[in-house]
Design an enzyme around this catalytic site. Structure first.
Site, PDB file in Angstrom:
ATOM      1  N   HIS A 143      -2.113  -6.147 -35.325  1.00 17.75           N
ATOM      2  CA  HIS A 143      -3.359  -5.734 -34.677  1.00 17.75           C
ATOM      3  C   HIS A 143      -3.103  -4.575 -33.724  1.00 17.75           C
ATOM      4  O   HIS A 143      -1.986  -4.355 -33.291  1.00 17.75           O
ATOM      5  CB  HIS A 143      -3.956  -6.900 -33.868  1.00 17.75           C
ATOM      6  N   GLN A 145      -5.113  -2.545 -30.241  1.00 22.43           N
ATOM      7  CA  GLN A 145      -6.099  -2.817 -29.193  1.00 22.43           C
ATOM      8  C   GLN A 145      -6.732  -1.510 -28.759  1.00 22.43           C
ATOM      9  O   GLN A 145      -6.147  -0.444 -28.940  1.00 22.43           O
ATOM     10  CB  GLN A 145      -5.440  -3.470 -27.981  1.00 22.43           C
TER      11      GLN A 145
HETATM   12  N1  UDP Z   1      -6.737 -12.546 -27.904  1.00 28.14           N
HETATM   13  C1  UDP Z   1      -8.048 -12.541 -28.384  1.00 28.14           C
HETATM   14  N2  UDP Z   1      -8.538 -13.669 -29.010  1.00 28.14           N
HETATM   15  C2  UDP Z   1      -7.801 -14.791 -29.165  1.00 28.14           C
HETATM   16  C3  UDP Z   1      -6.478 -14.793 -28.663  1.00 28.14           C
HETATM   17  C4  UDP Z   1      -5.979 -13.654 -28.042  1.00 28.14           C
HETATM   18  O1  UDP Z   1      -8.738 -11.540 -28.254  1.00 28.14           O
HETATM   19  O2  UDP Z   1      -8.279 -15.751 -29.730  1.00 28.14           O
HETATM   20  C5  UDP Z   1      -6.202 -11.305 -27.311  1.00 28.14           C
HETATM   21  C6  UDP Z   1      -5.330 -11.480 -26.082  1.00 28.14           C
HETATM   22  O3  UDP Z   1      -6.102 -11.478 -24.896  1.00 28.14           O
HETATM   23  C7  UDP Z   1      -4.387 -10.275 -26.147  1.00 28.14           C
HETATM   24  C8  UDP Z   1      -4.485  -9.796 -27.595  1.00 28.14           C
HETATM   25  O4  UDP Z   1      -5.364 -10.700 -28.254  1.00 28.14           O
HETATM   26  O5  UDP Z   1      -4.810  -9.231 -25.280  1.00 28.14           O
HETATM   27  C9  UDP Z   1      -3.140  -9.756 -28.281  1.00 28.14           C
HETATM   28  O6  UDP Z   1      -2.484  -8.677 -27.704  1.00 28.14           O
HETATM   29  P1  UDP Z   1      -0.964  -8.305 -27.782  1.00 28.14           P
HETATM   30  O7  UDP Z   1      -0.167  -9.395 -28.392  1.00 28.14           O
HETATM   31  O8  UDP Z   1      -0.882  -6.960 -28.420  1.00 28.14           O
HETATM   32  O9  UDP Z   1      -0.517  -8.096 -26.293  1.00 28.14           O
HETATM   33  P2  UDP Z   1      -1.140  -8.582 -24.917  1.00 28.14           P
HETATM   34  O10 UDP Z   1      -2.455  -7.913 -24.782  1.00 28.14           O
HETATM   35  O11 UDP Z   1      -1.196 -10.074 -24.987  1.00 28.14           O
HETATM   36  O12 UDP Z   1      -0.150  -8.102 -23.913  1.00 28.14           O
END
Ligand code: UDP
Ligand code: ZN
Ligand code: ZN
Ligand code: FE
Length: 319
Positions: A143, A145
């Site tokens: 994914h 962001q």
């Molecule tokens: N997240 C979401 N829905 C869910 C579980 C997680 O939107 O059901 C989000 C979470 O807040 C996170 C992102 O998915 O920001 C995954 O991001 P990543 O692993 O790239 O890094 P993070 O943002 O956790 O540092």
């Protein structure tokens, strides 16, 4: 209790910190993947989908925890945080999905950019991609962001300043100039196509840092022609494939999309680009940012960027 989303200003550095108390609650590598087909938000049969981040750092109705006191400034953490689920496959990298899927992914980021920039309070739109446990991803499913900020982040302000200065002094774009130079010197260029070059920059900070520069002087992904979107998708696959080949292991990285700000004036001198920051310096060693890097924002680089470019070129040739 509702969530707290606030910005606090650091007057020593002149930059904002985003406080989002509830992000503490986000799931840490859960067993049931929320981004796999069949899950509540993703459903079935969709290859690329954008979801609101469930644990957002920035929100449209922010509630700060306190008021500003003198120069200790607080603002609401206004903005948007989105997750772009790139594929139905639970594992892998951009090189492991179909080219048409990567094209769709880029088109989705472009579509989101258009939508988010229609909010006049948004000043900067930042798509990025975290990959690998070494980077600290909380979810493994491939994914990206998107953060839509109500301010221009300091690093971007700094790029703007440098590009503006060069434009004024030399009547020319800094990145167009660097591209010309690198194509002449050749030693750091690892891809040279119709619309893009990829290189280990002269000024690399991370061991295998790679930048992708469009040859056309454009400010936003939105400015890309259809053929350029297709080429960029190919370049993303080429680089990520080479990365994973390099040490025959999944290669962690941060991919960062740098574009001009939105809703805040004109940036004729700005040239958009992509930057990869991978933390590995060998198969099983990480480059840490420690005393010098964190305490002074000065990177030390072990080895030579030119040799790393050679290694990457060989990995590309292996296909
Ligand atoms: N997240 C979401 N829905 C869910 C579980 C997680 O939107 O059901 C989000 C979470 O807040 C996170 C992102 O998915 O920001 C995954 O991001 P990543 O692993 O790239 O890094 P993070 O943002 O956790 O540092
Ligand atoms: Zn999954
Ligand atoms: Zn340019
Ligand atoms: Fe940049």
């Amino acid at each position: 209790m509702s969530a707290i989303n606030e910005l606090r200003y650091n007057p020593l550095l002149g930059r904002w910190i985003i406080i989002a108390a509830e992000r503490e609650e986000r799931p840490w590598r859960p067993e049931t993947c929320p981004f796999c087909p069949g899950s509540e938000e993703v459903d079935y049969g969709i290859s690329v989908i954008t979801l609101p981040n469930r644990y957002p750092a920035l929100v449209v109705n922010p509630r700060p925890s306190r008021e500003s006191v003198d120069i200790l400034k607080v603002k609401g953490g206004y903005g948007y945080c989105k997750v772009v689920v790139e594929t139905t496959l639970h594992e892998g990298d951009l090189c492991d999905i179909g080219l048409d899927n990567v094209v769709k992914y880029l088109e989705e980021i472009i579509r989101q950019h258009k939508e988010l920039s229609s909010d006049p309070r948004i000043k900067y739109i930042f798509p990025f991609r975290n990959k690998g446990p070494e980077i600290g991803v909380s979810l493994h499913h491939p994914h990206s962001q998107i953060y839509a900020f109500p301010f221009i982040p300091l690093r971007i302000e700094r790029e703007i300043e440098c590009m503006r200065k060069f434009w004024k002094e030399r009547s020319k774009c800094l990145l167009c100039h660097i591209t010309e130079l690198e194509l002449k010197l050749k030693e750091r260029v690892i891809y040279n196509g119709e619309g893009f070059i990829a290189l280990v920059p002269f000024y690399a900070e991370w061991p295998y840092e790679v930048h992708i520069y469009p040859k056309r002087h454009i400010k936003y992904l939105v400015d890309l022609e259809r053929s350029e979107v297709e080429e960029l998708a190919k370049v993303l696959q080429l680089i990520t494939r080479a990365y994973n080949k390099l040490f025959d292991r999944p290669f962690p990285y941060i991919l960062s999309y740098h574009q001009a700000p939105v809703n805040s004036g004109d940036y004729p001198f700005y040239h958009m680009h992509l930057e990869f920051y991978p933390p590995l310096r060998s198969k099983d060693k990480l480059k840490y940012t420690a005393g010098v890097e964190r305490g002074t924002w000065t990177f030390t680089y072990d080895g030579l960027p030119e040799n790393r470019a050679l290694e990457l070129k060989r990995a590309i040739e292996k296909g």
